[in-house]
Design an enzyme around this catalytic site. Structure first.
Site, PDB file in Angstrom:
ATOM      1  N   SER A   1       0.458  -6.408   5.785  1.00 21.89           N
ATOM      2  CA  SER A   1       0.785  -7.221   6.929  1.00 21.89           C
ATOM      3  C   SER A   1      -0.428  -7.729   7.704  1.00 21.89           C
ATOM      4  CB  SER A   1       1.682  -6.432   7.889  1.00 21.89           C
ATOM      5  OG  SER A   1       0.994  -5.310   8.368  1.00 21.89           O
TER       6      SER A   1
ATOM      7  N   SER B   1      -1.219  -2.073   4.433  1.00 16.64           N
ATOM      8  CA  SER B   1      -1.438  -3.348   5.110  1.00 16.64           C
ATOM      9  C   SER B   1      -2.869  -3.729   5.438  1.00 16.64           C
ATOM     10  CB  SER B   1      -0.621  -3.396   6.397  1.00 16.64           C
ATOM     11  OG  SER B   1       0.702  -3.683   6.096  1.00 16.64           O
TER      12      SER B   1
ATOM     13  N   LYS C   1      -6.000  -7.721  14.776  1.00 14.46           N
ATOM     14  CA  LYS C   1      -4.599  -7.897  14.396  1.00 14.46           C
ATOM     15  C   LYS C   1      -3.765  -7.859  15.674  1.00 14.46           C
ATOM     16  CE  LYS C   1      -1.201  -5.837  11.203  1.00 14.46           C
ATOM     17  NZ  LYS C   1      -0.990  -4.781  10.198  1.00 14.46           N
TER      18      LYS C   1
HETATM   19  N1  GLN Z   1       4.207  -3.646   3.036  1.00 11.46           N
HETATM   20  C1  GLN Z   1       4.503  -2.398   3.638  1.00 11.46           C
HETATM   21  C2  GLN Z   1       5.713  -2.520   4.527  1.00 11.46           C
HETATM   22  O1  GLN Z   1       6.217  -3.586   4.595  1.00 11.46           O
HETATM   23  C3  GLN Z   1       3.309  -1.877   4.374  1.00 11.46           C
HETATM   24  C4  GLN Z   1       3.183  -2.386   5.747  1.00 11.46           C
HETATM   25  C5  GLN Z   1       2.028  -1.795   6.499  1.00 11.46           C
HETATM   26  O2  GLN Z   1       1.178  -1.090   5.974  1.00 11.46           O
HETATM   27  N2  GLN Z   1       2.027  -2.055   7.787  1.00 11.46           N
HETATM   28  O3  GLN Z   1       6.162  -1.600   5.126  1.00 11.46           O
END
Ligand code: GLN
Length: 448
Positions: free
Chosen positions: A128, A152, A52
């Site tokens: 994400s 994410s 990532k």
């Molecule tokens: N969807 C969540 C957010 O937007 C989780 C994001 C994540 O785990 N990095 O904060």
């Protein structure tokens, strides 16, 4: 051959899937050739991997999905997880797409591209870590690393029908992970199988002096836990995980999984996580507050892009930030700055910290009696491209089942457990006690 196969597959499908922000083809082939001439006993020897793009890689561009880091081409060091993988002689193929600074649930908030879900290219791969999950699901990579602050790793794994593990907070070093919310962030593996996942976590886990929150505990041989035996296991099923908003098809698939565990000799009982209804609001206050601090470093001076033709220093800060952060990131910075500001601190930030403790206590109480907790990973299957952008509140609600785990700091995995009538994958979430990833893997492996 593995590296070549991976690169060939990327050429074949990535024009459509769009999982990669940066490919490091030349370097990958060079490394692969060098490895061909050696033969070492390493558990991940020669495997092509992707990272990532919020995981820092020496001399390889690291954007964190943001325009503000567009020109961050030559980081000075590798993240600790990257060093550990390199010791095992993996080959880094490239950097994977993500929501900007890991804020989002569909990878649509990337400043670079929109990644498609390999099961249905009109849909998002989740987020994400959407690039990581899509690349593994599309066969472009054997495994990838993601990061999970509120779901994410697990949610994109669920949307793409692959295996994604968020380890216990502190199990894996965060050194070299671009911070979103430091009290919640964890790096973890996304793979096709539970066994591969356990093998990767074994490598990347462990204490690191450079991250004072990494735990000084021995890392078990997780693959030893893959016995297929779950007889006698005590499984808790929280009723809040089957509430309103969870799609019927998701509930049905997870119920069927629970029956399978019973048929394998485990006992499953309904429990309650009474404070989980506060998890979303708690998370969005705490994560945004931490993010507003983490992102203060992007000021046009130390890293990344600097605005041109500025009037003075303040103008330079302002314009570098306003021209290069995306809308979701700005929304979080404003939310977080508000929650931390004088006069609101007690009402929001401090209150949220207290509720976080209550949520953590809910989990601890259940784990006094049970070995694992089972439920869905996400309330729905993958949504259509664009849906999340229309209404951020809908997107935030998609995290309702993953976020409590980050607030509590416990480990959890998502594994595929069936398909919807539209042929989209559904994820089963298995949550474990602090530092008991072995039990999570054991339960996950028995289901496969
Ligand atoms: N969807 C969540 C957010 O937007 C989780 C994001 C994540 O785990 N990095 O904060």
């Amino acid at each position: 051959d593995l590296v070549k196969a991976s690169l060939d597959r990327i050429k074949e499908v990535d024009d459509e899937i769009q999982a990669f922000i940066t490919l490091d083809e030349e370097n990958a082939m060079k490394q692969a050739k060098e490895l061909d001439e050696s033969s070492e006993e390493k558990s991940l020897f020669g495997l092509p991997i992707g990272l990532k793009d919020n995981i820092v890689t020496k001399d390889l561009r690291t954007t964190s999905g943001s325009k503000i880091l567009e020109n961050f081409n030559d980081p000075l060091y590798d993240a600790e997880v990257v060093e550990k993988l390199k010791e095992q002689k993996t080959v880094t193929i490239g950097k994977l797409n993500m929501d900007e600074f890991a804020m989002g649930s569909g990878t649509e908030y990337s400043a670079y591209k929109k990644t498609k879900n390999p099961w249905d290219t009109d849909r998002v791969p989740g987020g994400s870590s959407g690039g990581s999950a899509a690349a593994v699901a599309a066969g472009e990579l054997k495994f990838a690393l993601g990061s999970d602050t509120g779901g994410s790793i697990r949610q994109p794994a669920a949307f793409c029908g692959v295996v994604g593990m968020k380890p216990t907070y502190g199990r894996v070093s965060r050194f070299g992970l671009v911070a979103f919310a430091s009290s919640l962030d964890q790096i973890g593996p996304i793979t096709r199988t539970v066994e591969d996942n356990a093998r990767v976590l074994e490598v990347i886990a462990g204490h690191d002096e450079k991250d004072s929150t990494s735990a000084n505990l021995e890392v078990p041989v997780f693959t030893d836990a893959l016995t297929k035996d779950v007889a006698g296991l005590k499984i808790a099923v929280p009723k809040e995980y089957f509430g309103e908003g969870v799609a019927q098809e998701v509930k049905d698939a997870v119920r069927a999984a629970i029956e399978k565990y019973e048929s394998l000799g485990a006992t499953c009982e309904e429990v309650s996580l009474p404070h989980s209804k506060y998890a979303l609001s708690t998370y969005y206050i705490l994560a945004s507050a931490e993010a507003s601090a983490s992102l203060a470093r992007f000021d046009g001076v130390r890293y990344g892009v600097r605005a041109e033709n500025v009037e003075d220093m303040i103008d330079m800060y302002k314009r570098s930030r306003s021209e290069n952060f995306g809308e979701e990131v700005k929304r979080r910075i404003m939310l977080g700055t508000f929650a931390l500001s004088s006069g609101y601190y007690d009402a929001y930030y401090k209150k949220a910290q207290k509720v976080r403790t209550l949520i953590k206590n809910d989990f601890e109480q259940i784990f006094e009696e049970y070995d694992i907790i089972l439920g869905p990973t996400a309330p729905t299957t993958a949504f259509k491209l664009g849906e999340e952008m229309d209404d951020p509140v809908i997107a935030y609600a998609n995290d309702v089942l993953t976020i409590p785990v980050n607030l509590a700091g416990v480990p959890a995995i998502s594994i595929p457990c069936g398909f919807s009538s539209e042929g989209l994958p559904i994820g089963l979430q298995i949550i474990g006690k602090h530092f008991d990833e072995a039990m999570v893997y054991r339960a996950a492996h028995a289901f496969e």
